[in-house]
Design a protein around this motif. Structure first.
Motif, PDB file in Angstrom:
ATOM      1  N   THR A 142       0.856  -1.185   0.000  1.00 52.24           N
ATOM      2  CA  THR A 142       0.000   0.000   0.000  1.00 52.24           C
ATOM      3  C   THR A 142       0.888   1.229   0.000  1.00 52.24           C
ATOM      4  O   THR A 142       1.824   1.333   0.805  1.00 52.24           O
ATOM      5  CB  THR A 142      -0.926   0.021   1.227  1.00 52.24           C
ATOM      6  OG1 THR A 142      -1.759  -1.150   1.210  1.00 52.24           O
ATOM      7  CG2 THR A 142      -1.806   1.254   1.222  1.00 52.24           C
ATOM      8  N   THR A 143       0.620   2.145  -0.902  1.00 48.87           N
ATOM      9  CA  THR A 143       1.388   3.389  -0.966  1.00 48.87           C
ATOM     10  C   THR A 143       0.436   4.546  -1.282  1.00 48.87           C
ATOM     11  O   THR A 143      -0.746   4.336  -1.567  1.00 48.87           O
ATOM     12  CB  THR A 143       2.510   3.310  -2.019  1.00 48.87           C
ATOM     13  OG1 THR A 143       3.368   4.448  -1.888  1.00 48.87           O
ATOM     14  CG2 THR A 143       1.945   3.252  -3.435  1.00 48.87           C
ATOM     15  N   TYR A 144       0.971   5.764  -1.235  1.00 49.28           N
ATOM     16  CA  TYR A 144       0.163   6.968  -1.404  1.00 49.28           C
ATOM     17  C   TYR A 144       0.848   7.850  -2.437  1.00 49.28           C
ATOM     18  O   TYR A 144       2.032   8.178  -2.292  1.00 49.28           O
ATOM     19  CB  TYR A 144       0.008   7.701  -0.064  1.00 49.28           C
ATOM     20  CG  TYR A 144      -0.442   6.759   1.032  1.00 49.28           C
ATOM     21  CD1 TYR A 144      -1.786   6.575   1.303  1.00 49.28           C
ATOM     22  CD2 TYR A 144       0.499   6.020   1.757  1.00 49.28           C
ATOM     23  CE1 TYR A 144      -2.205   5.677   2.281  1.00 49.28           C
ATOM     24  CE2 TYR A 144       0.095   5.122   2.733  1.00 49.28           C
ATOM     25  CZ  TYR A 144      -1.256   4.949   2.993  1.00 49.28           C
ATOM     26  OH  TYR A 144      -1.657   4.050   3.949  1.00 49.28           O
ATOM     27  N   ILE A 145       0.102   8.245  -3.470  1.00 48.19           N
ATOM     28  CA  ILE A 145       0.698   8.898  -4.628  1.00 48.19           C
ATOM     29  C   ILE A 145      -0.171  10.073  -5.062  1.00 48.19           C
ATOM     30  O   ILE A 145      -1.404   9.984  -4.996  1.00 48.19           O
ATOM     31  CB  ILE A 145       0.840   7.868  -5.784  1.00 48.19           C
ATOM     32  CG1 ILE A 145       1.476   8.468  -7.029  1.00 48.19           C
ATOM     33  CG2 ILE A 145      -0.480   7.226  -6.139  1.00 48.19           C
ATOM     34  CD1 ILE A 145       2.963   8.398  -7.028  1.00 48.19           C
ATOM     35  N   PRO A 146       0.422  11.202  -5.469  1.00 52.43           N
ATOM     36  CA  PRO A 146      -0.396  12.302  -5.998  1.00 52.43           C
ATOM     37  C   PRO A 146      -1.308  11.815  -7.119  1.00 52.43           C
ATOM     38  O   PRO A 146      -0.912  10.972  -7.930  1.00 52.43           O
ATOM     39  CB  PRO A 146       0.644  13.289  -6.519  1.00 52.43           C
ATOM     40  CG  PRO A 146       1.843  13.046  -5.675  1.00 52.43           C
ATOM     41  CD  PRO A 146       1.847  11.567  -5.419  1.00 52.43           C
ATOM     42  N   LEU A 155       9.707  -3.006  -5.129  1.00 51.37           N
ATOM     43  CA  LEU A 155      10.166  -1.893  -4.294  1.00 51.37           C
ATOM     44  C   LEU A 155      11.128  -0.985  -5.059  1.00 51.37           C
ATOM     45  O   LEU A 155      11.115   0.243  -4.891  1.00 51.37           O
ATOM     46  CB  LEU A 155      10.828  -2.419  -3.029  1.00 51.37           C
ATOM     47  CG  LEU A 155       9.880  -2.969  -1.959  1.00 51.37           C
ATOM     48  CD1 LEU A 155      10.662  -3.451  -0.748  1.00 51.37           C
ATOM     49  CD2 LEU A 155       8.873  -1.905  -1.553  1.00 51.37           C
ATOM     50  N   LYS A 156      11.952  -1.583  -5.897  1.00 50.22           N
ATOM     51  CA  LYS A 156      12.865  -0.787  -6.726  1.00 50.22           C
ATOM     52  C   LYS A 156      12.066   0.120  -7.664  1.00 50.22           C
ATOM     53  O   LYS A 156      12.373   1.313  -7.815  1.00 50.22           O
ATOM     54  CB  LYS A 156      13.770  -1.714  -7.540  1.00 50.22           C
ATOM     55  CG  LYS A 156      14.829  -1.016  -8.379  1.00 50.22           C
ATOM     56  CD  LYS A 156      15.768  -2.044  -9.014  1.00 50.22           C
ATOM     57  CE  LYS A 156      16.898  -1.383  -9.788  1.00 50.22           C
ATOM     58  NZ  LYS A 156      16.428  -0.737 -11.020  1.00 50.22           N
ATOM     59  N   SER A 157      11.024  -0.435  -8.276  1.00 48.19           N
ATOM     60  CA  SER A 157      10.189   0.352  -9.177  1.00 48.19           C
ATOM     61  C   SER A 157       9.454   1.455  -8.421  1.00 48.19           C
ATOM     62  O   SER A 157       9.337   2.593  -8.902  1.00 48.19           O
ATOM     63  CB  SER A 157       9.184  -0.565  -9.881  1.00 48.19           C
ATOM     64  OG  SER A 157       8.390   0.155 -10.790  1.00 48.19           O
ATOM     65  N   LEU A 158       8.970   1.135  -7.223  1.00 44.31           N
ATOM     66  CA  LEU A 158       8.280   2.132  -6.401  1.00 44.31           C
ATOM     67  C   LEU A 158       9.191   3.316  -6.102  1.00 44.31           C
ATOM     68  O   LEU A 158       8.794   4.486  -6.268  1.00 44.31           O
ATOM     69  CB  LEU A 158       7.806   1.479  -5.102  1.00 44.31           C
ATOM     70  CG  LEU A 158       7.178   2.415  -4.061  1.00 44.31           C
ATOM     71  CD1 LEU A 158       5.866   2.991  -4.581  1.00 44.31           C
ATOM     72  CD2 LEU A 158       6.950   1.682  -2.741  1.00 44.31           C
ATOM     73  N   ALA A 196       6.132   6.973   1.296  1.00 44.40           N
ATOM     74  CA  ALA A 196       5.415   6.282   2.366  1.00 44.40           C
ATOM     75  C   ALA A 196       4.762   5.022   1.793  1.00 44.40           C
ATOM     76  O   ALA A 196       4.038   5.095   0.799  1.00 44.40           O
ATOM     77  CB  ALA A 196       4.353   7.194   2.971  1.00 44.40           C
ATOM     78  N   TYR A 197       5.041   3.881   2.401  1.00 45.64           N
ATOM     79  CA  TYR A 197       4.426   2.637   1.956  1.00 45.64           C
ATOM     80  C   TYR A 197       4.458   1.623   3.092  1.00 45.64           C
ATOM     81  O   TYR A 197       5.194   1.782   4.066  1.00 45.64           O
ATOM     82  CB  TYR A 197       5.152   2.072   0.727  1.00 45.64           C
ATOM     83  CG  TYR A 197       6.539   1.531   0.996  1.00 45.64           C
ATOM     84  CD1 TYR A 197       6.736   0.187   1.313  1.00 45.64           C
ATOM     85  CD2 TYR A 197       7.655   2.362   0.958  1.00 45.64           C
ATOM     86  CE1 TYR A 197       8.009  -0.316   1.564  1.00 45.64           C
ATOM     87  CE2 TYR A 197       8.928   1.879   1.212  1.00 45.64           C
ATOM     88  CZ  TYR A 197       9.098   0.540   1.502  1.00 45.64           C
ATOM     89  OH  TYR A 197      10.353   0.044   1.763  1.00 45.64           O
ATOM     90  N   GLN A 198       3.654   0.583   2.953  1.00 43.76           N
ATOM     91  CA  GLN A 198       3.703  -0.526   3.894  1.00 43.76           C
ATOM     92  C   GLN A 198       3.489  -1.830   3.132  1.00 43.76           C
ATOM     93  O   GLN A 198       2.812  -1.859   2.105  1.00 43.76           O
ATOM     94  CB  GLN A 198       2.654  -0.387   4.998  1.00 43.76           C
ATOM     95  CG  GLN A 198       1.219  -0.439   4.510  1.00 43.76           C
ATOM     96  CD  GLN A 198       0.215  -0.274   5.627  1.00 43.76           C
ATOM     97  OE1 GLN A 198      -0.618   0.627   5.591  1.00 43.76           O
ATOM     98  NE2 GLN A 198       0.276  -1.134   6.626  1.00 43.76           N
ATOM     99  N   ILE A 199       4.106  -2.902   3.650  1.00 47.14           N
ATOM    100  CA  ILE A 199       3.956  -4.228   3.060  1.00 47.14           C
ATOM    101  C   ILE A 199       3.512  -5.181   4.155  1.00 47.14           C
ATOM    102  O   ILE A 199       4.094  -5.204   5.240  1.00 47.14           O
ATOM    103  CB  ILE A 199       5.273  -4.719   2.430  1.00 47.14           C
ATOM    104  CG1 ILE A 199       5.607  -3.895   1.178  1.00 47.14           C
ATOM    105  CG2 ILE A 199       5.185  -6.200   2.071  1.00 47.14           C
ATOM    106  CD1 ILE A 199       6.930  -4.264   0.532  1.00 47.14           C
TER     107      ILE A 199
END
Length: 364
Positions: free
Chosen positions: A136-140, A212-215, A225-228
């Protein structure tokens, strides 16, 4: 060609993340950067296997079973394991093991048993848990489509027969950067509110590193900000054992005779005959008594595996035919599977099937 080139390809078939927690898989002896002269494929690595590798100029052994299973505190040659390791090191021979990583592969040990027996419409008997994770991540809002696409390309968002799967929630994110920050959007020292999308995608654990590299590469924020989390979901295409159907139903005794011939075994220990036709068959290579109840719940007419103890035959309860064909015998075709797989990729390279039987059990 380096050892890493060979093992990278093997791990496409049997990712090390598929292995059971108790197991010891991967490169057990040697260096990934060593140039390979030849590959010897075997079920077990014993001293005779090292001698065969030396004779055939193979400095990489791809073994199904790991020669090092539990921790070694000494290397002085007092056990067969220590002697194998010492001889391998002395002769610059690397040893790689697949074991339960290949057991849990849909194209692995049990799949090969199904192929040899001729089973159709196969599926996994015990789908594996804890291989599916959620990011889960948060993106404009303006960058959400781009990031989702990049995450999908890295291996996220696959669910069964579907891909590009995600869940998205529109909301607002707030942040304030300190004097050392360099915000992509907003000004340091000022609270900023941005319309964002909460993006959630699932993925196989083996793909975590590239995702994760792509993120990190494609997310616009300075601090991402992200969580796995690891889910409890089972993976229907990864797990122990398989179940399928014979082309035509067979009488129990005929099935056992067929099994003995097809699996090239000198002895089959079986439970009481249940006086019904055998059509649906479950299989599991190696020690498979733990899956007897799974085979019964799957309504299998017969379960083919190995290493059943005396009292475990009572678990048949006249509802299933249990057939113990022997540990080695149930896994013997695994090395053929590995040779065929490696040869497709490295057709101009020496991939050699070991001629030595490593079965330690004999019958009279």
């Amino acid at each position: 060609m380096k050892i890493k080139d060979i093992t990278n390809y093997l791990e496409e078939l049997a990712p090390l993340q598929y292995a059971e927690d108790f197991d010891n898989v991967g490169l057990l002896v040697g260096n990934y950067n060593t140039t390979v002269s030849g590959v010897l494929v075997t079920l077990d690595t014993i001293e005779e296997t090292i001698d065969e590798a030396i004779a055939k100029n193979c400095n990489l052994i791809v073994s199904f079973h790991p020669i090092i299973f539990s921790g070694l505190k000494k290397l002085n040659g007092n056990s067969y394991v220590e002697r194998v390791i010492l001889k391998a090191i002395k002769n610059d021979i690397a040893i790689y093991a697949t074991h339960t990583a290949l057991d849990n592969s849909k194209q692995g040990v049990s799949a090969k048993m199904c192929e040899v027996i001729g089973l159709q419409n196969t599926s996994i008997l015990i789908p594996k848990k804890h291989l599916i994770k959620k990011l889960t991540t948060y993106i404009p809002l303006s960058d959400a489509d781009m990031l989702r696409k990049k995450l999908f390309e890295a291996g996220a968002g696959n669910i069964g027969n579907y891909d590009n799967c995600s869940f998205n929630i529109l909301g607002e994110g707030t942040y304030r950067g300190n004097q050392n920050s360099n915000p992509t959007i907003g000004e340091k020292g000022k609270i900023h509110t941005e319309k964002e999308v909460q993006v959630s995608v699932i993925f196989e654990s083996k793909n975590e590193a590239p995702i994760l590299k792509s993120l990190q590469e494609h997310h616009p924020y300075e601090e991402v900000a992200y969580q796995i989390v690891t889910t409890e979901n089972t993976h229907q295409n990864i797990g122990m054992g398989m179940i399928g159907e014979l082309p035509k139903a067979m009488d129990e005794k005929d099935f056992l005779v067929f099994l003995k011939k097809t699996m090239n075994t000198n002895c089959i220990r079986h439970s009481n005959l249940i006086h019904q036709k055998i059509k649906k068959v479950a299989v599991l290579g190696g020690s498979g008594s733990f899956a007897i109840e799974n085979a019964k719940r799957a309504k299998a007419d017969a379960y083919v595996s190995a290493d059943f103890k005396y009292h475990e035959f009572f678990k048949a309860e006249n509802t299933i035919l249990l057939a113990d064909i022997g540990h080695y015998e149930s896994e013997q075709f695994t090395k053929n599977l590995l040779v065929d797989y490696l040869t497709k990729k490295f057709s101009n390279f020496a991939i050699i099937l070991s001629e030595k039987s490593t079965n330690p059990i004999y019958y009279i």
